[in-house]
Design an enzyme around this catalytic site. Structure first.
Site, short mmCIF file in Angstrom:
data_model
loop_
_atom_site.label_atom_id
_atom_site.label_comp_id
_atom_site.label_asym_id
_atom_site.label_seq_id
_atom_site.Cartn_x
_atom_site.Cartn_y
_atom_site.Cartn_z
CG HIS A 396 65.80 -81.64 -36.69
ND1 HIS A 396 65.16 -80.46 -37.02
CD2 HIS A 396 67.01 -81.59 -37.34
CE1 HIS A 396 65.92 -79.74 -37.82
NE2 HIS A 396 67.05 -80.40 -38.04
CG ASP A 400 61.48 -76.41 -39.19
OD1 ASP A 400 61.54 -77.65 -39.32
OD2 ASP A 400 60.61 -75.69 -39.70
#
Length: 425
Positions: A396, A400
């Protein structure tokens, strides 16, 4: 006779150390040239070290599980003639101690001196003796008072380590045991015969290190999506019926590999490594799929290279070759490194969903879950469909949630309509 030293050779470019995973010899063994001496491991690749001389093993350079530096001494062999190592200098003989001359007796005083009052030294503070371990089944030593106190407190003296002479249990031992339990019993603890210990070495140790590295550095985001595999399974069954004998049997893995190659062509940031030390993301033009494979020694990840350039059957054959070499231990170093994205699957043992751990330094992993027939609503009725969940994990920090969802939906479209896998541009 001479001494020959075998040193740990350079087992790969840029490798500074290797773990000693197995000795094939012991001190006193006679070896011949090309006999195996040891096995070492680095980067999940096992390397065998042979002897380059004939002679007798006189010294080994470490215990299994130790990490040795490249170029360090691995073994020493006594050989006929001259070796490649100078003999260790002999220690100088110790001089015999010279007996001291007896002191002459002091002359007796002619006149009796007055007696001086004797000064007593202050008693030194007592320190607890180290606890002594008793033999298994031996009756604990303790005074009647200690036994009575232990009985009243409900303490089993067999669990208490004694710090007194010959392991005798004292009142202080009871106090320590009552306050802290057996783990703090003067730093000692009785072994539990039902507990066994095993040191992690070799591949199992490497897996533990990589998993710990991945979980400690990568903030994972996992997306789970259900895939209707009915049409793909129908196509796979037909292809196997017609071509299995000549081309080999297809599993769902080659289809998923081709789907990944197609999906990352539109999202190259998924097919990447993130060097978190340097803060650099490296995107790759070639899709090199690592496929997690269970072996007797643990989980290995052989790499199918340039999936984007392979046909379905070529991908299937390469996958079979690499999986087999990983299981029989013949996989080379290049077969187990360089993946850009990984697939993991538990096959028929897989659950409804998983949360796979990313193979550091990659940024994505695709987890395949169990394929099962489920009743699915088609708008007017429930019909049986072959369903499977994909569990996809992403780093992450660089991927995204939106990009991750787009990638998963692309895989879903390709797998639910497998004809798209064979339509280029």
């Amino acid at each position: 006779m001479g001494m020959h030293t075998i040193r740990l050779p350079d087992v790969g470019e840029g490798v500074a150390e290797a773990e000693l995973t197995k000795w094939h010899v012991k001190t006193g063994d006679i070896v011949r040239e090309d006999d195996l001496i040891a096995e070492v491991m680095t980067d999940k690749a096992s390397v065998e070290i042979p002897s380059d001389v004939t002679g007798t093993i006189v010294w080994l350079g470490g215990e299994v599980g130790e990490t040795l530096a490249i170029g360090s001494d691995l073994a020493r062999i006594e050989v006929e003639g001259e070796g490649n190592t100078a003999s260790a200098p002999e220690e100088p003989a110790k001089a015999e101690p010279v007996p001291e001359k007896p002191e002459a007796p002091a002359p007796e005083p002619t006149e009796k001196e007055p007696e001086q009052p004797q000064q007593h030294a202050a008693p030194e503070p007592s320190t607890p003796r180290p606890a002594t371990r008793r033999k298994e089944g031996e009756r604990p030593l303790a005074s009647p008072a200690v036994r009575r106190r232990a009985r009243e407190a409900g303490i089993d003296l067999r669990q208490v380590m004694g710090s007194g002479p010959a392991g005798r249990i004292t009142h202080d031992d009871l106090t320590v045991f009552a306050e802290h339990g057996p783990a703090h019993d003067h730093g000692a603890r009785r072994p539990d015969p039902s507990v066994s210990e095993e040191k992690l070495i070799g591949l199992r140790k490497r897996i533990a290190e990589r998993m710990a590295l991945s979980k400690s550095r990568i903030p994972h985001i996992t997306i789970i999506e259900e895939i209707d595999m009915t049409d793909l399974e129908t196509l796979r069954a037909k292809l196997n019926a017609e071509h299995a004998e000549t081309r080999g049997k297809l599993t769902i893995l080659p289809f998923i590999m081709l789907a990944i190659a197609e999906a990352v062509s539109e999202q190259p940031q998924i097919n990447a490594h993130f060097d978190d030390d340097a803060g650099i993301m490296r995107q790759f033009g070639g899709v090199h799929c690592g496929v997690a494979t269970q072996t007797r020694g643990g989980l290995m990840v052989p790499v199918v290279r340039h999936v984007e350039a392979l046909t379905l059957w070529e991908a299937a054959r390469e996958l079979v070759r690499l999986s087999q070499s990983a299981r029989d231990g013949s996989a080379g170093r290049d077969d187990l490194r360089g993946s850009t994205i990984t697939i993991t699957s538990l096959g028929p043992l897989g659950g409804v969903a998983t949360t796979p751990i990313i193979n550091h330094p990659e940024v994505a992993i695709v987890g395949i879950n169990k394929l099962a027939t489920r009743p699915m609503w088609n708008g007017s009725d429930f019909i049986p469909r072959q369903m499977m969940n994909l569990s996809c994990g992403f780093d992450h920090r660089v991927i995204d949630g939106w990009d991750a969802a787009v990638f998963v939906q692309k895989l879903k479209t390709l797998l639910e309509t497998p004809a798209l896998l064979f339509v280029k541009g």
